[in-house]
Design an enzyme around this catalytic site. Structure first.
Site, PDB file in Angstrom:
ATOM      1  N   HIS A 119       1.722   4.466  -2.838  1.00 16.92           N
ATOM      2  CA  HIS A 119       1.817   5.927  -2.688  1.00 16.92           C
ATOM      3  C   HIS A 119       3.198   6.404  -3.139  1.00 16.92           C
ATOM      4  O   HIS A 119       3.336   7.429  -3.803  1.00 16.92           O
ATOM      5  CB  HIS A 119       1.632   6.324  -1.224  1.00 16.92           C
TER       6      HIS A 119
ATOM      7  N   HIS B  35       3.531   6.611  -6.839  1.00 16.76           N
ATOM      8  CA  HIS B  35       2.789   7.785  -7.303  1.00 16.76           C
ATOM      9  C   HIS B  35       3.665   9.038  -7.151  1.00 16.76           C
ATOM     10  O   HIS B  35       3.663   9.928  -7.992  1.00 16.76           O
ATOM     11  CB  HIS B  35       1.518   7.909  -6.454  1.00 16.76           C
TER      12      HIS B  35
ATOM     13  N   HIS C 277       0.833  -1.210   0.000  1.00 18.53           N
ATOM     14  CA  HIS C 277       0.000   0.000   0.000  1.00 18.53           C
ATOM     15  C   HIS C 277       0.871   1.266   0.000  1.00 18.53           C
ATOM     16  O   HIS C 277       0.737   2.129  -0.866  1.00 18.53           O
ATOM     17  CB  HIS C 277      -0.918  -0.023   1.236  1.00 18.53           C
ATOM     18  N   GLU C 278       1.756   1.349   0.980  1.00 17.74           N
ATOM     19  CA  GLU C 278       2.583   2.555   1.088  1.00 17.74           C
ATOM     20  C   GLU C 278       3.524   2.671  -0.111  1.00 17.74           C
ATOM     21  O   GLU C 278       3.828   3.776  -0.565  1.00 17.74           O
ATOM     22  CB  GLU C 278       3.365   2.558   2.404  1.00 17.74           C
TER      23      GLU C 278
HETATM   24 ZN   LIG Z   1      -2.994   5.261   1.885  1.00 11.09          ZN
END
Ligand SMILES: [Zn+2]
Length: 698
Positions: free
Chosen positions: A493, A496, A489-490
């Site tokens: 990010h 991105h 998940h991290e």
């Molecule tokens: Zn998040």
């Protein structure tokens, strides 16, 4: 502001104030490659002078833009605004991240001094009429001045920020606007305080151990310690989730479950000194007045305009689409639990406070998963390799371990992210292990941002912070499946942030709305648990054996447990939030009546309560998620639908990866977000994949 002016100003100041021979590292450009942060040089005492100088430069830059005698252009107004806080953002990016991981007393003192300065700097910009007039001139002529799509997006964002700060209001309206904002600030604090005080005040004290049948030894020990701390006999329980949920799951005594359940759900609604009903009503009334002042029909319209969803109706429709499938599933779960009650000879109907208890029984019967069997396959090293492998294959990038960058803690590791042609994209730091100074949770932040315009350019530096157990000589850091998903998940990010190719900081990387930004992180979680990918990274830390199929199957099955309930309480809360903020009159507003009406309209079953009810809905009455709680679900629809595209075209299909990189990861919010999504997916996002993922449709 061009960069050399800023650097020169900083250098001049230094010359005057530097009594020792040491230079504040924030006052000169980093000597490290790509402007990486010189953590080895920063001392806690450097922040305050750097902030002070940053604020001074920021204001000077604003003054200079405002005083510009030339007619406004994008280049002489917006571009210098984009760099006006250059030093300030360099200091705050480092400072606020380290505040969360390694704060000391000097930093805590600094933070207290800096917060009011930030508020002041903010008004210095957004109350500046000369700057607003320049922006408005550009905004009104935007179609005629040959701006790129990205420049139009940047301009729009500036314009709307000023307008939402009251820039178009006349003096009288402006005065009222400020009054409302101040009052809303007070209400927000009062709401949060009531919430906290009432939660803390509640204690269920049990002195007869027989009534605690079902609780584990750990629960009992913690409860005895809690009682002792409060000077009570026996065992004490509170309504904090780590105590409250296991209690409802395990306590056999129905009356006690009912007491705990009601204590939790009636917070802020007990007609005592902590009651939040009037605060809710006044907040909603003032938010509507604020929206009306700014020309919006409802507060929801004001809030949604800058999000991907754009309108309250779009968000509402999506929630109702999910609701349609979630409610029947919750009813099936309810009926299944009733069968257990009947089979056990319990002559009662399942009530809301029974749900966790019987769901736990159902879980053990149908979905049991022994986490300890899984963790040996998820060493942090392997999980990280897995996440790198997915990104490297899909996006044609490479992660190279580097050992020559200074770090702010000895356990922090560093990588360089390289493009296919070997060119530098970003530095990536990971700070994985728990330590006493670190806040709980996991997150991604930038140490330096990305931009590329008018001869100024910078590639980003990103960090992922987690709280995993420290490895020992004999045991590597082993993760639960939730932790493994957190790594992915991290990292989503982080990608991105690292792959962004925008020109302006305002729209670069993760600078996107709430209902969009989590798509890029949540989508990575799908790869983490996809069987074919698991086989490529989840190896037993001792034997090197890949994770067995039977375990994968159990894992997937467990993911479908209780999803009707979870979706209903979540979507219910999101709908409640939206309904709260879509009203156009609150004169006769009564919170209880309002919630009852919504429940009747939705067909909510009495065995489930909204995850948050108004009087303790912190996200919307003490946070910026007002008319925004839907964002979690909206982003989930996006990430499932986007991942579906990879499932259709190939989990590691390079072409699909390229389309995702070019349209999503590189673009930040430099274009219309729905347009970007369509360019990647070839169609609008549809909720089917999300519903299937939650086990709500086949
Ligand atoms: Zn998040």
């Amino acid at each position: 502001m061009n960069k050399s002016v800023i650097v020169a100003a900083a250098a001049a100041l230094l010359f005057m104030s530097c009594s020792e021979n040491r230079v504040n590292p924030f006052f000169e450009e980093s000597k490290l490659p790509y402007g990486a942060v010189e953590f080895d040089k920063i001392q806690s005492t450097d922040y305050m002078p750097a902030f002070e100088e940053g604020f001074r430069q920021f204001k000077a830059n604003i003054d200079q833009i405002a005083a510009c005698a030339d007619a406004p252009t994008f280049e002489n107004t917006i571009e210098p605004l984009e760099l006006a806080d250059d030093l300030l953002s360099r200091v705050s990016s480092v400072f606020y991240n380290l505040m969360e991981t390694d704060a000391d007393d000097i930093m805590k003192e600094t933070e207290e001094k800096v917060i009011p300065m930030e508020t002041e700097a903010n008004s210095y910009l957004y109350m500046n009429e000369a700057i607003f007039n320049r922006i408005k001139t550009l905004y009104d002529a935007q179609d005629k001045i040959g701006l790129t799509v990205e420049q139009q997006e940047v301009l729009k964002k500036y314009y709307r920020r000023f307008v939402k700060g009251g820039a178009l209001l006349d003096d009288k309206a402006k005065e009222r606007f400020v009054e409302i904002q101040n009052r809303l600030g007070e209400l927000r604090i009062k709401f949060a305080k009531n919430n906290l005080d009432e939660s803390n005040a509640y204690v269920l004290n049990v002195t007869d151990i027989k009534r605690l049948e079902g609780l584990s030894q750990d629960q009992l020990e913690a409860a005895a310690a809690r009682a002792k701390e409060k000077g009570l006999q026996g065992w004490a329980f509170n309504v904090q989730k780590p105590c409250w949920i296991p209690f409802l799951q395990t306590c056999k005594d129905r009356d006690l479950r009912e007491q705990m359940y009601k204590a939790y759900y009636s917070r802020g609604n007990n007609n005592n000194e902590f009651d939040n009903k009037e605060i809710v009503k006044e907040t909603l009334t003032l938010r509507l007045e604020l929206a009306n002042l700014l020309g919006y029909k409802t507060f929801a319209d004001l809030q949604l305009e800058d999000r991907m969803a754009k309108t309250p109706q779009a968000a509402y429709d999506l929630l109702m689409e999910i609701w349609k499938y979630a409610l029947p599933q919750a009813k099936r779960e309810r009926d299944e639990m009733q069968k257990i009650i009947d089979a056990e000879g319990g002559k009662f109907k399942l009530e809301a406070w029974d749900w966790w208890y019987y769901a736990e029984k159902l879980r053990k019967q149908k979905y049991d998963l022994d986490e300890s069997q899984l963790t040996p396959y998820f060493s942090l090293d392997n999980v990280r390799k897995g996440s790198f492998m997915v990104a490297e294959t899909l996006f044609g990038i490479k992660f190279k371990k580097v050992d020559n960058l200074p770090v702010y803690h000895p356990t922090v590791e560093t990588w360089e992210c390289l493009d296919a042609d070997g060119s530098h994209l970003a530095y990536f730091y990971t700070d994985c292990f728990v330590r006493p100074t670190k806040r709980q949770g996991a997150w991604m932040t930038n140490f330096t941002g990305e931009y590329n315009f008018a001869g100024n350019s910078q590639r980003p530096t990103i960090v992922n912070v987690c709280n995993f157990s420290v490895p020992t000589d004999t045991l590597p850091c082993l993760l639960s499946i939730d932790d493994a998903r957190t790594v992915f998940h991290e990292f989503g990010h982080a990608l991105h942030g690292m792959l962004t190719q925008c020109h302006y900081p305002t729209v670069s990387g993760t600078a996107t709305p709430n209902d969009y930004v989590e798509m890029c992180s949540q989508i990575m979680e799908h790869w983490a648990i996809e069987p074919a990918i698991l086989k490529q990274y989840a190896f037993h830390y001792k034997t090197g054996e890949p994770i067995p199929d039977a375990l994968i199957e159990k894992m997937q099955n467990a993911g479908h447990f209780n999803t009707g309930f979870e979706t209903v309480e979540l979507v219910g809360a999101a709908l409640l939030d939206m309904e709260y903020h879509m009203l156009t009159d609150y004169t006769n507003f009564n919170d209880q009546k309002f919630e009852d009406e919504i429940s009747a309209k939705l067909g909510m079953i009495p065995q489930i309560e909204y995850r948050y009810r108004g009087t303790f809905f912190n996200h919307i009455f003490n946070n910026d998620y007002c008319a925004g709680y839907y964002s979690y679900l909206w982003a989930e629809v996006l990430d499932c639908d986007a991942f579906q595209c990879f499932k259709e075209e190939g989990l590691l299909n390079k072409e699909t990866g390229k389309r995702y990189r070019q349209n999503i990861l590189e673009k930040g919010s430099s274009d219309d977000l729905m347009k970007l999504y369509r360019q990647f997916r070839g169609s609008d996002p549809k909720p089917e994949a999300m519903l299937r993922n939650r086990g709500l449709i086949k």
